[in-house]
Design a protein around this motif. Sequence first.
Motif, short mmCIF file in Angstrom:
data_model
loop_
_atom_site.label_atom_id
_atom_site.label_comp_id
_atom_site.label_asym_id
_atom_site.label_seq_id
_atom_site.Cartn_x
_atom_site.Cartn_y
_atom_site.Cartn_z
N PRO A 30 37.55 57.91 48.79
CA PRO A 30 37.14 57.51 47.44
C PRO A 30 36.61 56.08 47.44
N ARG A 31 35.55 55.83 46.66
CA ARG A 31 34.91 54.51 46.68
C ARG A 31 35.89 53.40 46.34
N ALA A 32 36.80 53.64 45.39
CA ALA A 32 37.76 52.61 44.99
C ALA A 32 38.74 52.28 46.11
N ASP A 33 38.83 53.14 47.13
CA ASP A 33 39.79 52.93 48.22
C ASP A 33 39.14 52.38 49.49
N ILE A 34 37.80 52.23 49.50
CA ILE A 34 37.13 51.83 50.73
C ILE A 34 37.57 50.44 51.18
N ALA A 35 37.58 49.47 50.26
CA ALA A 35 37.97 48.11 50.65
C ALA A 35 39.39 48.07 51.17
N ALA A 36 40.29 48.82 50.54
CA ALA A 36 41.68 48.86 51.01
C ALA A 36 41.76 49.47 52.40
N ALA A 89 41.50 40.26 45.87
CA ALA A 89 40.09 40.49 46.19
C ALA A 89 39.56 41.74 45.51
N ASP A 90 40.37 42.78 45.43
CA ASP A 90 39.92 44.03 44.80
C ASP A 90 39.60 43.85 43.32
N ARG A 91 40.20 42.86 42.70
CA ARG A 91 39.97 42.65 41.27
C ARG A 91 38.79 41.73 41.01
N ARG A 92 38.08 41.32 42.06
CA ARG A 92 36.91 40.47 41.92
C ARG A 92 35.64 41.28 42.19
N ARG A 93 34.56 40.87 41.58
CA ARG A 93 33.28 41.54 41.86
C ARG A 93 32.86 41.22 43.29
N GLN A 94 32.44 42.25 44.00
CA GLN A 94 32.21 42.12 45.43
C GLN A 94 31.11 41.12 45.78
N PRO A 95 29.94 41.12 45.11
CA PRO A 95 28.93 40.12 45.48
C PRO A 95 29.41 38.68 45.30
N ALA A 96 30.14 38.42 44.20
CA ALA A 96 30.65 37.06 43.98
C ALA A 96 31.63 36.67 45.06
N LEU A 97 32.43 37.62 45.51
CA LEU A 97 33.40 37.35 46.57
C LEU A 97 32.69 37.01 47.87
N MET A 98 31.61 37.74 48.19
CA MET A 98 30.87 37.47 49.42
C MET A 98 30.17 36.11 49.37
N ILE A 99 29.59 35.78 48.22
CA ILE A 99 28.92 34.48 48.08
C ILE A 99 29.93 33.35 48.23
N GLN A 145 31.54 46.35 52.98
CA GLN A 145 31.66 47.77 53.28
C GLN A 145 31.76 48.63 52.02
N SER A 146 32.50 48.14 51.04
CA SER A 146 32.66 48.93 49.81
C SER A 146 31.43 48.84 48.91
N SER A 147 30.54 47.85 49.13
CA SER A 147 29.31 47.73 48.35
C SER A 147 28.20 48.64 48.83
N THR A 196 50.24 45.73 42.91
CA THR A 196 50.49 44.48 43.61
C THR A 196 49.66 44.44 44.90
N THR A 197 49.61 43.27 45.53
CA THR A 197 48.88 43.14 46.79
C THR A 197 49.48 44.05 47.86
N LEU A 198 50.80 44.12 47.91
CA LEU A 198 51.44 44.99 48.90
C LEU A 198 51.09 46.45 48.64
N ALA A 199 51.08 46.84 47.38
CA ALA A 199 50.73 48.23 47.05
C ALA A 199 49.29 48.53 47.44
N SER A 200 48.39 47.54 47.28
CA SER A 200 46.99 47.73 47.67
C SER A 200 46.88 47.97 49.17
N LEU A 201 47.64 47.21 49.95
CA LEU A 201 47.60 47.37 51.40
C LEU A 201 48.17 48.73 51.80
N ILE A 202 49.29 49.11 51.18
CA ILE A 202 49.89 50.41 51.48
C ILE A 202 48.93 51.53 51.12
N ARG A 203 48.21 51.38 50.01
CA ARG A 203 47.23 52.38 49.61
C ARG A 203 46.16 52.56 50.68
#
Length: 422
Positions: free
Chosen positions: A354-360, A69-79, A126-128, A206-213
């Motif tokens: 940090p903005r890049a960490d909000i979604a995580a 999900a983090d590698r996708r554009r947020q509006p497209a993901l929500m739609i 939230q991150s948008s 990886t996905t696990l690393a994103s969650l740990i972050r």
Amino acid sequence: MTARLLRPLGEPAIALLWLALATSAIGDQLFVVVLSWVAAETLGTAAGYLAVLQASVLVAVTLAGGGWADRRRQPALMIGADLARAATLLLLVAAWLNLGRPPAWSLLLAVLVLAAGLALFRPALQSSLPALVRDATLLPATNALLDTTERIARLLGPGLVGLAGALLSLADLVSIDAATFLLSAAAIAAITRLRPVPFVPPPPETTLASLIRGFRVVRRHRLLWSALTLTGIVNGSWYAAYFLGVPLMIGAAGVTGPGGSGIAAYGLVISAYGSTNLLGTLVIGNRPMPRHPERLVFGGICLGGVGVTLLGLGGLWLTPSWLLPAFCLAAAIGAAGGPMQDIMVATLRQTELPRADIAAAVRAFILANNLGLLAALAVAPALFDALGRAPAVLLFGILYAAAGITGWLRFTRRPDGPADRA
């Protein structure tokens, strides 16, 4: 009183987002009340396992899909999440109309897809927000304003079930929810043209690393970490009380609302919750970020626990004729605490991480929330059968309040600054 809260509506993108979320939230409440009532009526205490399934999906998608999900554009993901949920609800309605009742597989599919959609939609939203709000000082007001969508929905949605029950079928109410998801998707598409959200790619991981972050970044913020460690108890206790305990107590006591139906009585209780939920949002949303946000966070949890405790005490001590007004009063008292916690936590995530960490970070809260919900609702059916409905709700209320007291004591014992945020 609402001048500060309404200022973000001067931004066309925020105004459109608010309308989309408000419409969708009301539809969601229609579906939640219908699903809770049909499941409790059909399955009894085992209805809690539907919520267990929902929480399991939220956990699974959070664990497996965060990096993707983090590698996708947020509006497209929500739609995409909105369109998938609309399609699933329309399929449920088609099966319902064809068979005269909702088949089990369609209910399970709806729970699965709606939970997965929520797990993808909420972190992206939230991150948008920091990119959509031009003035960062208005983020508390913006969070409160968007929070009012759920509060208004809890006020209007269940009440609409009671009022519309004589005019519309339950399948019609589910169709309305599907339509609101389509409207939400269209609104988000329009927002991307009004104010494009820049894509901030996360570090390659990886996905696990994103969650740990997500957990690591929250761990560095003492107040957010304290809220995270308690959120599972809070969410699990709240859900077990309001979406399993209350309908079961109403059904067992034969309490009825307008039109003589039990579901109308349940709708009134949730509407009473929504009334002070909304009022609390208007009050908190008009305040700047306080010097001691921890007082609102943990005070709100304590107040929510008091409300659930009063529900259990009412079920134990009162006669059926007094239960409906007592449940409405208890729900209204407890609901005032929700915005105190939710708005502060959301704003702290958006302004101090940090903005890049909000979604995580949001996914870390979703995971903790739903692990707690899983634990509570996995044991709730057995607990309701062993202790009785009202004593079990009382126990959940005590756990809920104890979580708030624990958080409050952590900060009063270590006065390290306004929020000891670093």
